[in-house]
Design an enzyme around this catalytic site. Structure first.
Site, mmCIF file in Angstrom:
data_model
loop_
_atom_site.group_PDB
_atom_site.id
_atom_site.type_symbol
_atom_site.label_atom_id
_atom_site.label_comp_id
_atom_site.label_asym_id
_atom_site.label_seq_id
_atom_site.Cartn_x
_atom_site.Cartn_y
_atom_site.Cartn_z
ATOM 1 N N TYR A 165 -11.843 6.391 13.558
ATOM 2 C CA TYR A 165 -11.217 5.124 13.153
ATOM 3 C C TYR A 165 -10.116 4.726 14.127
ATOM 4 C CZ TYR A 165 -8.655 1.750 10.294
ATOM 5 O OH TYR A 165 -8.016 0.620 9.827
ATOM 6 N N LYS A 169 -9.856 1.331 16.582
ATOM 7 C CA LYS A 169 -8.824 0.310 16.410
ATOM 8 C C LYS A 169 -8.004 0.124 17.685
ATOM 9 C CE LYS A 169 -9.980 -1.016 12.377
ATOM 10 N NZ LYS A 169 -10.545 -2.376 12.170
#
Length: 261
Positions: A165, A169
């Site tokens: 994740y 990002k």
């Protein structure tokens, strides 16, 4: 300098504009879609779950807004091409795109399942890039527009059990800068970097990892707080509207000051 009486209001209004919001079936995407509709936009609610998108569309319509649900896998280029054409045919060409589709999976890095890593990278990065590219082509052909990507404070900091994740990002932050540079003067491309918000995504991540849950308790709830979905709406409207006409390539933290330290 005297401003016309409705100057400020007109800066933030989106009347007559079509906005496509991915991941609009829940969480931040649903809240942003509702806010754009309240600002006057005709909103295409895009989600892989048609039922969720239709539920949010119904809520927006009940509040007096205009919205329509579209099912789409944003990691499938053919599906995104079809989405761009269908939205244009049914609502008009999009002048605003908000990329909110995303997912997370919590696991220690040494045990992170390869298939889950691939899934997160595919959805969070490719699933942002493809709508940017495909809707971007349409915007370039129709006089421009505004793109708002959902990054995360995880693009700037690290926390446990979130290697996939956080990597995606950080990539979204750089993708935003790259596209803003290429399309400068034609399409504005910005991002929002939220703190942890009270959404199904955050809740599911905390359930999967006690380490992540403990980190949230120590770092976000004692030093700050979880954001509520409606608290990201103002930033999205600002970046989508004429109020941010000279703003591009920027990632705006919505983090209760977390990144200051």
């Amino acid at each position: 300098m005297a401003l016309r009486p409705d100057f400020v209001e007109r800066l933030f209004r989106l009347d007559g504009r079509v906005a496509a919001v991915t991941g609009a079936g829940s969480g931040l995407g649903a809240a942003i879609a509702a806010g754009l509709a309240q600002a006057g936009a005709r909103v295409a609610l895009v989600d892989i779950d048609q039922q969720n998108a239709e539920r949010v569309a119904g809520e927006i319509a009940s509040a007096g807004g205009e919205a329509q649900a579209f099912a789409c896998d944003v990691t499938d280029s053919s599906a995104v091409d079809g989405l761009v054409e269908t939205v244009a045919a049914q609502l008009g060409p999009a002048r605003i795109l908000v990329n909110s589709a995303g997912a997370a999976f919590r696991s220690p890095a040494e045990d992170f399942p390869e298939d889950r890593f691939d899934f997160i990278v595919n959805l969070n990065l490719k699933g942002t890039y493809l709508p940017c590219q495909r809707f971007g082509r349409q915007m370039l052909a129709n006089g421009g527009g505004s793109i708002v990507n959902l990054a995360s404070i995880g693009g700037f900091i690290a926390y446990p059990h979130a290697s996939a994740y956080l990597s995606t990002k950080g990539a979204v932050v750089q993708l935003t800068r790259s596209l803003a540079l290429e399309w400068i003067g034609r399409i504005r491309v910005n991002a929002i970097a939220p703190t942890l918000f009270a959404t199904p995504l955050t809740e599911s991540g905390a359930r999967r990892s006690t380490v992540t849950s403990d980190f949230i308790q120590r770092r976000f709830l004692r030093e700050g707080r979880l954001g509520q979905p409606e608290e990201v709406v103002g930033s999205a409207i600002f970046l989508a509207s004429d109020a941010s006409e000279l703003v591009t390539g920027h990632t705006l933290p919505v983090d209760d000051g977390y990144l200051i330290a």
